[in-house]
Design a protein around this motif. Structure first.
Motif, mmCIF file in Angstrom:
data_model
loop_
_atom_site.group_PDB
_atom_site.id
_atom_site.type_symbol
_atom_site.label_atom_id
_atom_site.label_comp_id
_atom_site.label_asym_id
_atom_site.label_seq_id
_atom_site.Cartn_x
_atom_site.Cartn_y
_atom_site.Cartn_z
ATOM 1 N N GLU A 10 0.844 -1.193 0.000
ATOM 2 C CA GLU A 10 0.000 0.000 0.000
ATOM 3 C C GLU A 10 0.878 1.239 0.000
ATOM 4 O OE1 GLU A 10 -2.656 2.425 3.289
ATOM 5 O OE2 GLU A 10 -2.672 0.259 3.391
ATOM 6 N N ASP A 14 -3.208 5.158 -1.957
ATOM 7 C CA ASP A 14 -4.125 4.025 -2.156
ATOM 8 C C ASP A 14 -5.329 4.006 -1.219
ATOM 9 O OD1 ASP A 14 -2.659 2.804 -4.248
ATOM 10 O OD2 ASP A 14 -1.274 1.946 -2.785
ATOM 11 N N ILE A 18 -8.615 1.477 -1.626
ATOM 12 C CA ILE A 18 -8.756 0.417 -0.622
ATOM 13 C C ILE A 18 -10.149 0.487 -0.003
ATOM 14 C CG2 ILE A 18 -7.964 -0.374 1.649
ATOM 15 C CD1 ILE A 18 -5.095 0.400 0.695
ATOM 16 N N LEU A 54 -1.865 -4.624 -1.919
ATOM 17 C CA LEU A 54 -2.859 -4.526 -2.974
ATOM 18 C C LEU A 54 -2.521 -5.506 -4.076
ATOM 19 C CD1 LEU A 54 -2.499 -1.243 -1.994
ATOM 20 C CD2 LEU A 54 -4.586 -1.326 -3.318
ATOM 21 N N HIS A 64 -7.342 -6.159 -1.824
ATOM 22 C CA HIS A 64 -6.516 -5.651 -0.737
ATOM 23 C C HIS A 64 -6.557 -6.643 0.426
ATOM 24 C CE1 HIS A 64 -6.077 -3.381 3.114
ATOM 25 N NE2 HIS A 64 -5.012 -2.936 2.475
#
Length: 168
Positions: A10, A14, A18, A54, A64
């Motif tokens: 991550e 992000d 997410i 991810l 995720h």
């Protein structure tokens, strides 16, 4: 599946995607409290996302997974909780979640973790080596949905408490 899944850490940018994948993945699950995205945000705010990965498919985020520290009443350390794990519904059942789980577990091991536990589907997590541990529990959670996987062969005894972010 002929498409290549790329797993990456991550980044700061992000957070929005997410949240999107987490909301979408849990939207129709009856067993969900529909607060999983808030758990991830609280873990991030507490700097408790030990591993946050991810999965990308064709350059776009597809899923995720999060791992965070747990507390065990017998004092055992270096144990982590898996969850939540999310994949966009239209991309589920293509191996993305499995790839995230396997890679996440490997990264935990590389960090020196002793094990991982989770609350999840009674059949799904056995394929990764998780078992319903005897003598290790989460208060209020049925034993058939609580799983643990030891990386060093030892299994703590007592009660597991996930990070306080799980109450978000």
């Amino acid at each position: 599946m002929n498409q290549m899944i790329v797993i990456r850490n991550e980044t700061h940018d992000d957070a929005r995607v997410i949240t999107e994948v987490t909301v979408a993945a849990f939207r129709t699950l009856a067993v969900s409290s529909h607060r999983e995205q808030f758990v991830i945000e609280a873990l991030r705010a507490a700097d408790a996302l030990t591993v946050s990965l991810l999965a990308e498919l064709n350059g776009s985020v597809a899923g995720h997974i999060a791992f965070s520290p747990v507390t065990i009443s017998d004092g055992s350390s270096d144990w982590f909780g898996l969850g939540p794990v999310s994949v966009f519904p239209e991309l589920q059942r293509q191996g993305i979640g499995k790839t995230l789980i396997r890679e996440g577990l490997e990264r935990l091991k590389a960090l020196g973790a002793k094990g991982c536990c989770l609350v999840g589907h009674p059949e799904y997590y056995r394929q990764f080596g998780f078992t319903n541990p005897e003598g290790l529990v989460i208060e209020g959670v049925p034993q058939e949905v609580f799983f643990a996987l030891s990386f060093d062969g030892s299994l703590p005894q007592g009660s597991v408490v996930f990070h306080e972010a799980f109450t978000a």
